[in-house]
Motif scaffolding. Sequence first.
Motif, mmCIF file in Angstrom:
data_model
loop_
_atom_site.group_PDB
_atom_site.id
_atom_site.type_symbol
_atom_site.label_atom_id
_atom_site.label_comp_id
_atom_site.label_asym_id
_atom_site.label_seq_id
_atom_site.Cartn_x
_atom_site.Cartn_y
_atom_site.Cartn_z
ATOM 1 N N ALA A 1 0.832 -1.196 0.000
ATOM 2 C CA ALA A 1 0.000 0.000 0.000
ATOM 3 C C ALA A 1 0.867 1.247 0.000
ATOM 4 C CB ALA A 1 -0.921 0.011 1.217
ATOM 5 N N VAL A 2 0.390 2.262 -0.703
ATOM 6 C CA VAL A 2 1.048 3.566 -0.717
ATOM 7 C C VAL A 2 0.485 4.364 0.454
ATOM 8 C CG1 VAL A 2 1.446 5.689 -2.021
ATOM 9 C CG2 VAL A 2 1.324 3.488 -3.220
ATOM 10 N N PHE A 3 1.378 4.852 1.311
ATOM 11 C CA PHE A 3 0.954 5.602 2.485
ATOM 12 C C PHE A 3 1.053 7.104 2.289
ATOM 13 C CE2 PHE A 3 1.285 1.451 4.184
ATOM 14 C CZ PHE A 3 0.444 1.416 5.284
ATOM 15 N N GLY A 4 1.799 7.529 1.281
ATOM 16 C CA GLY A 4 1.896 8.955 1.010
ATOM 17 C C GLY A 4 2.770 9.208 -0.194
ATOM 18 N N HIS A 5 2.680 10.425 -0.695
ATOM 19 C CA HIS A 5 3.519 10.834 -1.825
ATOM 20 C C HIS A 5 3.688 12.338 -1.774
ATOM 21 C CE1 HIS A 5 0.226 12.637 -4.136
ATOM 22 N NE2 HIS A 5 -0.504 11.662 -3.607
ATOM 23 N N GLY A 6 4.735 12.805 -2.361
ATOM 24 C CA GLY A 6 5.013 14.235 -2.440
ATOM 25 C C GLY A 6 6.022 14.462 -3.543
ATOM 26 N N PRO A 7 6.444 15.693 -3.722
ATOM 27 C CA PRO A 7 7.413 15.973 -4.788
ATOM 28 C C PRO A 7 8.667 15.108 -4.630
ATOM 29 C CG PRO A 7 6.549 18.002 -3.865
ATOM 30 C CD PRO A 7 6.068 16.880 -2.979
ATOM 31 N N LYS B 1 1.516 -7.567 -4.576
ATOM 32 C CA LYS B 1 2.177 -8.405 -3.581
ATOM 33 C C LYS B 1 3.622 -8.566 -3.999
ATOM 34 C CE LYS B 1 -1.727 -11.082 -1.963
ATOM 35 N NZ LYS B 1 -2.250 -12.400 -1.675
ATOM 36 N N GLY B 2 4.491 -8.724 -3.026
ATOM 37 C CA GLY B 2 5.905 -8.939 -3.328
ATOM 38 C C GLY B 2 6.733 -7.693 -3.085
ATOM 39 N N ASP B 3 7.952 -7.748 -3.566
ATOM 40 C CA ASP B 3 8.921 -6.689 -3.309
ATOM 41 C C ASP B 3 8.678 -5.451 -4.166
ATOM 42 O OD1 ASP B 3 10.274 -8.323 -1.495
ATOM 43 O OD2 ASP B 3 11.587 -9.141 -3.046
ATOM 44 N N ALA C 1 5.485 -6.224 -17.254
ATOM 45 C CA ALA C 1 4.704 -7.320 -17.841
ATOM 46 C C ALA C 1 5.109 -8.662 -17.243
ATOM 47 C CB ALA C 1 4.880 -7.339 -19.361
ATOM 48 N N ASP C 2 6.387 -8.816 -16.912
ATOM 49 C CA ASP C 2 6.874 -10.066 -16.336
ATOM 50 C C ASP C 2 6.245 -10.371 -14.972
ATOM 51 O OD1 ASP C 2 8.431 -10.492 -18.573
ATOM 52 O OD2 ASP C 2 10.292 -9.771 -17.637
ATOM 53 N N LEU C 3 5.672 -9.368 -14.325
ATOM 54 C CA LEU C 3 4.997 -9.573 -13.034
ATOM 55 C C LEU C 3 3.596 -10.170 -13.211
ATOM 56 C CD1 LEU C 3 6.068 -6.255 -11.278
ATOM 57 C CD2 LEU C 3 6.965 -8.564 -10.848
ATOM 58 N N LYS C 4 3.110 -10.195 -14.445
ATOM 59 C CA LYS C 4 1.814 -10.764 -14.814
ATOM 60 C C LYS C 4 0.624 -10.120 -14.082
ATOM 61 C CE LYS C 4 4.014 -15.031 -16.074
ATOM 62 N NZ LYS C 4 4.307 -16.388 -15.725
ATOM 63 N N PRO C 5 0.562 -8.793 -14.093
ATOM 64 C CA PRO C 5 -0.611 -8.143 -13.500
ATOM 65 C C PRO C 5 -1.787 -8.167 -14.466
ATOM 66 C CG PRO C 5 0.793 -6.483 -14.456
ATOM 67 C CD PRO C 5 1.505 -7.815 -14.630
ATOM 68 N N SER D 1 -4.950 -7.797 -9.000
ATOM 69 C CA SER D 1 -3.522 -7.956 -9.320
ATOM 70 C C SER D 1 -3.095 -6.749 -10.150
ATOM 71 C CB SER D 1 -3.261 -9.274 -10.043
ATOM 72 O OG SER D 1 -4.029 -9.360 -11.218
ATOM 73 N N VAL D 2 -2.701 -5.709 -9.450
ATOM 74 C CA VAL D 2 -2.383 -4.416 -10.043
ATOM 75 C C VAL D 2 -0.932 -4.060 -9.718
ATOM 76 C CG1 VAL D 2 -3.260 -3.154 -8.027
ATOM 77 C CG2 VAL D 2 -3.156 -2.012 -10.239
ATOM 78 N N VAL D 3 -0.304 -3.336 -10.628
ATOM 79 C CA VAL D 3 1.053 -2.845 -10.416
ATOM 80 C C VAL D 3 1.048 -1.338 -10.603
ATOM 81 C CG1 VAL D 3 3.402 -2.790 -11.354
ATOM 82 C CG2 VAL D 3 2.223 -4.967 -11.094
ATOM 83 N N LEU D 4 1.673 -0.640 -9.666
ATOM 84 C CA LEU D 4 1.907 0.793 -9.795
ATOM 85 C C LEU D 4 3.314 0.983 -10.337
ATOM 86 C CD1 LEU D 4 1.341 3.833 -9.224
ATOM 87 C CD2 LEU D 4 2.239 3.422 -6.913
#
Length: 130
Positions: free
Chosen positions: A13-19, A38-40, A61-65, A115-118
């Motif tokens: 999970a993303v807990f925050g973001h900024g510049p 999931k994963g690293d 793509a290799d992560l297969k999301p 199964s999503v990748v950011l």
Amino acid sequence: MKLHADRLEGVNAVFGHGPGEISVNNTVFRHSVIVPWKGDIVAWDADTFEALTPAHFQRIADLKPELVIFGSGPRIRFPAPSLLRPLIERGVGLETMDTGAACRTYNVLAAEGRSVVLAALLPSTTPPGP
């Protein structure tokens, strides 16, 4: 911006973001990152939008999301279809948005168990590493 993500066990999970930074699972990154559901979390060697190549998207793509949320930086910039060929060939969807919106969207989808990748572009201010 601080985000409060509903977390499923074992889901990133993303807990925050900024510049120039993003916080995932309470670890701050100051470089572009790939965040799978999931994963690293791994450094993404895409320092700028202009430096993107098909190899950058092959790594994802290799992560297969089922879906990739591409955070293109502080403003929306759409990658050329030729760059996205590795995703297109696997039938993986891609949504492009500014990195802040991408972080929020990723959290919603990951919390749903998708199964999503950011893939978040951040300007490099320090060498890759957590």
